[in-house]
Design a protein around this motif. Structure first.
Motif, PDB file in Angstrom:
ATOM      1  N   THR A  37      53.437  52.792  53.830  1.00 22.94           N
ATOM      2  CA  THR A  37      54.195  51.621  54.273  1.00 22.94           C
ATOM      3  C   THR A  37      54.838  50.954  53.067  1.00 22.94           C
ATOM      4  N   PRO A  38      56.153  50.970  52.985  1.00 14.03           N
ATOM      5  CA  PRO A  38      56.838  50.432  51.804  1.00 14.03           C
ATOM      6  C   PRO A  38      56.436  49.011  51.420  1.00 14.03           C
ATOM      7  N   ARG A  39      56.268  48.126  52.395  1.00 10.70           N
ATOM      8  CA  ARG A  39      55.945  46.742  52.025  1.00 10.70           C
ATOM      9  C   ARG A  39      54.516  46.578  51.510  1.00 10.70           C
ATOM     10  N   LYS A  40      53.700  47.609  51.667  1.00  8.70           N
ATOM     11  CA  LYS A  40      52.345  47.572  51.109  1.00  8.70           C
ATOM     12  C   LYS A  40      52.289  48.133  49.694  1.00  8.70           C
ATOM     13  N   ARG A  41      53.428  48.675  49.237  1.00 10.57           N
ATOM     14  CA  ARG A  41      53.506  49.173  47.860  1.00 10.57           C
ATOM     15  C   ARG A  41      53.708  47.988  46.920  1.00 10.57           C
ATOM     16  N   PRO A  42      53.172  48.067  45.710  1.00  9.30           N
ATOM     17  CA  PRO A  42      53.392  46.966  44.757  1.00  9.30           C
ATOM     18  C   PRO A  42      54.828  46.957  44.255  1.00  9.30           C
ATOM     19  N   THR A  43      55.305  45.787  43.889  1.00 12.94           N
ATOM     20  CA  THR A  43      56.634  45.686  43.272  1.00 12.94           C
ATOM     21  C   THR A  43      56.537  46.191  41.841  1.00 12.94           C
ATOM     22  N   ILE A  44      57.684  46.448  41.224  1.00 10.66           N
ATOM     23  CA  ILE A  44      57.673  46.887  39.829  1.00 10.66           C
ATOM     24  C   ILE A  44      57.049  45.804  38.954  1.00 10.66           C
ATOM     25  N   GLY A  45      57.242  44.544  39.327  1.00 11.69           N
ATOM     26  CA  GLY A  45      56.640  43.445  38.581  1.00 11.69           C
ATOM     27  C   GLY A  45      55.119  43.489  38.646  1.00 11.69           C
ATOM     28  N   GLU A  46      54.579  43.760  39.839  1.00 15.78           N
ATOM     29  CA  GLU A  46      53.127  43.865  39.995  1.00 15.78           C
ATOM     30  C   GLU A  46      52.581  45.056  39.212  1.00 15.78           C
ATOM     31  N   VAL A  47      53.315  46.166  39.263  1.00  8.32           N
ATOM     32  CA  VAL A  47      52.904  47.361  38.505  1.00  8.32           C
ATOM     33  C   VAL A  47      52.923  47.049  37.011  1.00  8.32           C
ATOM     34  N   SER A  48      53.989  46.410  36.558  1.00 10.81           N
ATOM     35  CA  SER A  48      54.118  46.061  35.147  1.00 10.81           C
ATOM     36  C   SER A  48      52.977  45.144  34.699  1.00 10.81           C
ATOM     37  N   ARG A  49      52.672  44.145  35.510  1.00 13.50           N
ATOM     38  CA  ARG A  49      51.580  43.221  35.155  1.00 13.50           C
ATOM     39  C   ARG A  49      50.237  43.941  35.118  1.00 13.50           C
ATOM     40  N   ALA A  50      49.999  44.841  36.081  1.00  8.45           N
ATOM     41  CA  ALA A  50      48.733  45.576  36.103  1.00  8.45           C
ATOM     42  C   ALA A  50      48.598  46.465  34.868  1.00  8.45           C
ATOM     43  N   ILE A  51      49.691  47.127  34.493  1.00  3.80           N
ATOM     44  CA  ILE A  51      49.652  47.996  33.318  1.00  3.80           C
ATOM     45  C   ILE A  51      49.523  47.161  32.042  1.00  3.80           C
ATOM     46  N   THR A  52      50.210  46.040  31.990  1.00  3.61           N
ATOM     47  CA  THR A  52      50.100  45.158  30.820  1.00  3.61           C
ATOM     48  C   THR A  52      48.669  44.662  30.668  1.00  3.61           C
ATOM     49  N   LYS A  53      48.043  44.317  31.781  1.00  6.32           N
ATOM     50  CA  LYS A  53      46.642  43.868  31.749  1.00  6.32           C
ATOM     51  C   LYS A  53      45.737  44.975  31.202  1.00  6.32           C
ATOM     52  N   LEU A  54      45.958  46.209  31.661  1.00  5.45           N
ATOM     53  CA  LEU A  54      45.177  47.341  31.143  1.00  5.45           C
ATOM     54  C   LEU A  54      45.409  47.513  29.645  1.00  5.45           C
ATOM     55  N   ASN A  55      46.658  47.387  29.234  1.00  4.64           N
ATOM     56  CA  ASN A  55      47.006  47.537  27.830  1.00  4.64           C
ATOM     57  C   ASN A  55      46.313  46.464  26.987  1.00  4.64           C
ATOM     58  N   GLN A  56      46.296  45.237  27.481  1.00  4.93           N
ATOM     59  CA  GLN A  56      45.647  44.149  26.744  1.00  4.93           C
ATOM     60  C   GLN A  56      44.158  44.419  26.583  1.00  4.93           C
ATOM     61  N   LYS A  57      43.521  44.898  27.655  1.00  3.97           N
ATOM     62  CA  LYS A  57      42.094  45.244  27.559  1.00  3.97           C
ATOM     63  C   LYS A  57      41.886  46.340  26.524  1.00  3.97           C
ATOM     64  N   HIS A  58      42.786  47.327  26.541  1.00  5.05           N
ATOM     65  CA  HIS A  58      42.685  48.441  25.598  1.00  5.05           C
ATOM     66  C   HIS A  58      42.853  47.943  24.164  1.00  5.05           C
ATOM     67  N   LEU A  59      43.854  47.085  23.942  1.00  5.07           N
ATOM     68  CA  LEU A  59      44.101  46.575  22.593  1.00  5.07           C
ATOM     69  C   LEU A  59      42.941  45.753  22.076  1.00  5.07           C
ATOM     70  N   VAL A  60      42.291  45.000  22.948  1.00  4.66           N
ATOM     71  CA  VAL A  60      41.113  44.233  22.534  1.00  4.66           C
ATOM     72  C   VAL A  60      40.028  45.184  22.045  1.00  4.66           C
ATOM     73  N   ARG A  61      39.839  46.291  22.791  1.00  2.08           N
ATOM     74  CA  ARG A  61      38.839  47.281  22.369  1.00  2.08           C
ATOM     75  C   ARG A  61      39.233  47.920  21.042  1.00  2.08           C
ATOM     76  N   VAL A  62      40.518  48.248  20.906  1.00  2.57           N
ATOM     77  CA  VAL A  62      41.000  48.888  19.677  1.00  2.57           C
ATOM     78  C   VAL A  62      40.855  47.931  18.500  1.00  2.57           C
ATOM     79  N   GLU A  63      41.230  46.681  18.700  1.00  2.00           N
ATOM     80  CA  GLU A  63      41.121  45.698  17.620  1.00  2.00           C
ATOM     81  C   GLU A  63      39.671  45.491  17.206  1.00  2.00           C
ATOM     82  N   SER A  64      38.772  45.564  18.167  1.00  2.76           N
ATOM     83  CA  SER A  64      37.361  45.389  17.823  1.00  2.76           C
ATOM     84  C   SER A  64      36.851  46.535  16.961  1.00  2.76           C
TER      85      SER A  64
END
Length: 91
Positions: A37-64
């Motif tokens: 169902t197309p309207r149940k798919r995330p928008t590109i903005g939601e996808v971008s935010r989810a990936i950015t959140k994952l990246n931030q978690k990853h960078l915190v681990r890398v920085e540690s």
């Protein structure tokens, strides 16, 4: 095997090369994009935010660990491309 089936699509060669939990998270995001169902798919903005959140978690681990791997640079590049696409779609 993960309950969502993400492990079934992952290349077994990734084990030991990258963070499998991060790969599983990306696979879950991709799976949401494939909803019938197309309207149940995330928008590109939601996808971008989810990936950015994952990246931030990853960078915190890398920085540690105080080291930066090629994989995190590549991941950042993917996020940057998605953000550029999102900005283009907003224009």
């Amino acid at each position: 095997m993960s309950s969502d089936g993400a492990d079934e699509i992952l290349d077994k060669k990734l084990a030991g090369v990258c963070d499998l939990e991060q790969v599983r998270s990306l696979a879950r995001i991709a799976h949401r994009c494939l909803h019938k169902t197309p309207r149940k798919r995330p928008t590109i903005g939601e996808v971008s935010r989810a990936i950015t959140k994952l990246n931030q978690k990853h960078l915190v681990r890398v920085e540690s660990r105080t080291t930066m791997s090629y994989g995190s640079e590549e991941f950042s590049g993917v996020v940057s491309c998605i953000e550029v696409q999102e900005n283009h779609n907003l224009e």
